[in-house]
Design a protein around this motif. Structure first.
Motif, PDB file in Angstrom:
ATOM      1  N   GLN A 147      49.681   0.792  17.388  1.00  0.00           N
ATOM      2  CA  GLN A 147      49.936  -0.409  17.219  1.00  0.00           C
ATOM      3  C   GLN A 147      50.263  -0.748  15.504  1.00  0.00           C
ATOM      4  O   GLN A 147      50.496  -1.908  15.141  1.00  0.00           O
ATOM      5  N   ARG A 148      50.298   0.331  14.858  1.00  0.00           N
ATOM      6  CA  ARG A 148      50.619   0.026  13.619  1.00  0.00           C
ATOM      7  C   ARG A 148      51.960  -0.590  13.305  1.00  0.00           C
ATOM      8  O   ARG A 148      52.097  -1.494  12.273  1.00  0.00           O
ATOM      9  N   GLN A 149      52.949  -0.227  14.008  1.00  0.00           N
ATOM     10  CA  GLN A 149      54.416  -1.059  13.701  1.00  0.00           C
ATOM     11  C   GLN A 149      54.328  -2.505  14.251  1.00  0.00           C
ATOM     12  O   GLN A 149      55.034  -3.366  13.458  1.00  0.00           O
ATOM     13  N   HIS A 150      53.679  -2.875  15.147  1.00  0.00           N
ATOM     14  CA  HIS A 150      53.562  -4.204  15.516  1.00  0.00           C
ATOM     15  C   HIS A 150      52.742  -5.138  14.361  1.00  0.00           C
ATOM     16  O   HIS A 150      52.915  -6.255  14.094  1.00  0.00           O
ATOM     17  N   LEU A 151      51.800  -4.372  13.831  1.00  0.00           N
ATOM     18  CA  LEU A 151      51.040  -5.014  12.648  1.00  0.00           C
ATOM     19  C   LEU A 151      52.079  -5.055  11.501  1.00  0.00           C
ATOM     20  O   LEU A 151      51.931  -6.307  10.701  1.00  0.00           O
ATOM     21  N   GLU A 152      53.032  -4.188  11.300  1.00  0.00           N
ATOM     22  CA  GLU A 152      53.771  -4.382  10.212  1.00  0.00           C
ATOM     23  C   GLU A 152      54.831  -5.563  10.357  1.00  0.00           C
ATOM     24  O   GLU A 152      55.063  -6.294   9.505  1.00  0.00           O
ATOM     25  N   LEU A 153      55.111  -5.712  11.648  1.00  0.00           N
ATOM     26  CA  LEU A 153      56.185  -6.785  11.892  1.00  0.00           C
ATOM     27  C   LEU A 153      55.198  -8.236  11.582  1.00  0.00           C
ATOM     28  O   LEU A 153      55.956  -9.200  11.215  1.00  0.00           O
ATOM     29  N   THR A 154      54.068  -8.086  12.243  1.00  0.00           N
ATOM     30  CA  THR A 154      53.250  -9.436  12.011  1.00  0.00           C
ATOM     31  C   THR A 154      53.254  -9.518  10.590  1.00  0.00           C
ATOM     32  O   THR A 154      53.324 -11.058  10.043  1.00  0.00           O
ATOM     33  N   ARG A 155      53.003  -8.950   9.794  1.00  0.00           N
ATOM     34  CA  ARG A 155      52.947  -8.884   8.254  1.00  0.00           C
ATOM     35  C   ARG A 155      54.185  -9.386   7.735  1.00  0.00           C
ATOM     36  O   ARG A 155      54.281 -10.578   6.708  1.00  0.00           O
ATOM     37  N   ASP A 156      55.326  -8.917   8.168  1.00  0.00           N
ATOM     38  CA  ASP A 156      56.726  -9.309   7.922  1.00  0.00           C
ATOM     39  C   ASP A 156      56.709 -10.874   8.253  1.00  0.00           C
ATOM     40  O   ASP A 156      57.524 -11.675   7.277  1.00  0.00           O
ATOM     41  N   LEU A 157      56.551 -11.135   9.453  1.00  0.00           N
ATOM     42  CA  LEU A 157      56.830 -12.286   9.799  1.00  0.00           C
ATOM     43  C   LEU A 157      55.701 -13.530   9.040  1.00  0.00           C
ATOM     44  O   LEU A 157      56.283 -14.585   8.871  1.00  0.00           O
ATOM     45  N   ALA A 158      54.711 -13.144   8.682  1.00  0.00           N
ATOM     46  CA  ALA A 158      53.665 -14.031   7.973  1.00  0.00           C
ATOM     47  C   ALA A 158      54.379 -14.174   6.620  1.00  0.00           C
ATOM     48  O   ALA A 158      54.481 -15.478   6.278  1.00  0.00           O
ATOM     49  N   GLN A 159      54.944 -13.252   6.080  1.00  0.00           N
ATOM     50  CA  GLN A 159      55.350 -13.397   4.576  1.00  0.00           C
ATOM     51  C   GLN A 159      56.826 -14.174   4.828  1.00  0.00           C
ATOM     52  O   GLN A 159      57.072 -14.996   3.960  1.00  0.00           O
ATOM     53  N   ARG A 160      57.408 -13.913   5.690  1.00  0.00           N
ATOM     54  CA  ARG A 160      58.632 -14.535   5.871  1.00  0.00           C
ATOM     55  C   ARG A 160      58.392 -16.200   6.004  1.00  0.00           C
ATOM     56  O   ARG A 160      59.163 -17.124   5.438  1.00  0.00           O
ATOM     57  N   PHE A 161      57.731 -16.454   6.981  1.00  0.00           N
ATOM     58  CA  PHE A 161      57.317 -17.951   7.060  1.00  0.00           C
ATOM     59  C   PHE A 161      56.577 -18.463   5.866  1.00  0.00           C
ATOM     60  O   PHE A 161      57.111 -19.538   5.303  1.00  0.00           O
ATOM     61  N   ASN A 162      55.808 -17.713   5.233  1.00  0.00           N
ATOM     62  CA  ASN A 162      55.359 -18.244   3.957  1.00  0.00           C
ATOM     63  C   ASN A 162      56.255 -18.793   2.892  1.00  0.00           C
ATOM     64  O   ASN A 162      56.051 -19.513   2.144  1.00  0.00           O
ATOM     65  N   SER A 163      57.217 -17.739   2.843  1.00  0.00           N
ATOM     66  CA  SER A 163      58.126 -17.926   1.635  1.00  0.00           C
ATOM     67  C   SER A 163      59.313 -18.821   2.155  1.00  0.00           C
ATOM     68  O   SER A 163      59.841 -19.698   1.356  1.00  0.00           O
TER      69      SER A 163
END
Ligand code: TYM
Length: 332
Positions: A150-166
């Motif tokens: 699940q590591r890659q899915h977690l990376e995507l999750t982090r990217d999306l969180a950062q993208r929304f936040n910024s």
């Protein structure tokens, strides 16, 4: 308290040892230190065809298994994904922030769709990791205990969180994968370079926690090893032997080097029978507790209803913020 969140799909009658050692056992341990959210992602399950009756039964079975291994519904919030509509709602918003190419690079999607062919691959499977990101971000957990796959899915999750936040405003916690090295990938007994999986090529490669221990013992006896005799931990050269050592060590708590020392002068037969004994000892109380929970489906459904209510409270708050920040006109 910090939060953890994780999920396990209701796509088999029983969890396998990979699910348990790689993920669910950590869920149990993390309940003390964290405010925990654990759920059964039935929306994810239908990204590939499911028989409706079977899906419903497996969802209850998954809940009963989680309770049987020690998830405590008074401390942790245990729920079914489809009971909390905010998951699908946030997923839509995140879909609109995810690049088509970005989603196309997810290796689980590439593997599964290559096996199925594009006419048999649903758009749901394509957007599966985005729904997973929604599952996670709704609850703002710091950590997500999962297996290596699940590591890659977690990376995507982090990217999306950062993208929304910024793009909008700080809304989501950027979560970390909680992956325990050494046990984050349990391998198929018949093909010890592939992960043990619910849909693995042959059931003989899996150890299911609800199976009769005699069946598991037989599968362990037939596990693929190699033509040498020495019992050492060397994943590259001796994947089959190493996998059995990992399993036995994880279940008994004996460190791998100690096990290895004890096998000097012994053979693969000993390694296999000891591993089978460790499995039998672990599954006996789990199977009893599972059977007990399954005798009372009403009680299971009640536990899940309490969980869904708690989950919705939090999910609804996050979603309301998200809807506001993306500019949706609130209904009056
Ligand atoms: P699922 O249902 O495939 O697997 C549940 C958990 O078991 C882990 N796992 C393994 N760990 C070690 N060795 C193995 N052979 C092995 N096979 C499976 C998985 O890594 C997982 O942690 N996408 C998720 C479900 C999900 C989810 C989420 C997880 C949906 N939304 C949000 C976390 C957060 C999945 O397919 O798990």
């Amino acid at each position: 308290k910090d939060r953890v969140l994780s999920g396990i799909q209701p796509t088999a009658d029983s969890f396998h040892l990979g699910n348990y050692l790689g993920a669910v056992r950590q869920w149990v341990d993390l309940q003390d230190e964290y405010e925990a959210f654990y759920f059964i992602p039935d929306l994810h399950a239908i990204t590939v065809p499911q028989d409706p009756k079977e899906l419903r039964a497996r969802t209850r079975r998954a809940a009963a298994q989680l309770l049987a291994v020690g998830i405590d519904p008074t401390r942790s919030t245990l729920f079914v994904q489809s009971h909390v509509p905010e998951h699908a709602q946030l997923a839509w918003v995140l879909n609109c922030l995810t690049g088509f190419g970005e989603a196309g690079r997810m290796t689980q999607f590439k593997d599964k769709s290559a096996r199925q062919g594009s006419d048999h691959t649903s758009v749901g499977l394509f957007t599966y990791p985005v729904l997973q990101a929604a599952d996670i971000l709704l609850y703002r957990p710091q950590r997500v205990p999962v297996g290596e796959d699940q590591r890659q899915h977690l990376e995507l999750t982090r990217d999306l969180a950062q993208r929304f936040n910024s793009r909008y405003k700080k809304t989501f916690v950027v979560p970390e994968a909680h992956i325990v090295t050494g046990i984050a990938k349990i391998y198929d007994l018949q093909e010890p370079t592939a992960k043990m999986s619910k849909s693995g090529a042959t059931p003989a490669g899996r150890i299911e926690i609800l199976d009769d221990p005699a069946v598991s013992a037989k599968r362990i006896r037939s596990a693929v090893t190699d033509t040498e005799r020495d019992i050492v931990y060397d994943v590259a050269r001796k994947p089959g032997v190493s996998n059995l050592l990992v399993i036995q060590s994880a279940l008994t708590g004996t460190p791998i080097p100690t096990l290895v020392d004890g096998y000097v002068g012994k053979g693969y037969g000993d390694l296999k029978s000891d591993t089978a004994d460790a499995v039998a000892e672990f599954v006996a109380p789990v199977r009893r507790a599972f059977d007990e929970y399954m005798t009372d489906p009403d009680e299971l459904d009640r536990i899940l209803a309490v969980g869904a209510e708690r989950a919705r409270e939090i999910a609804a708050r996050t979603l309301a913020q998200v809807y506001d920040r993306v500019g949706f006109l609130p209904p009056r």
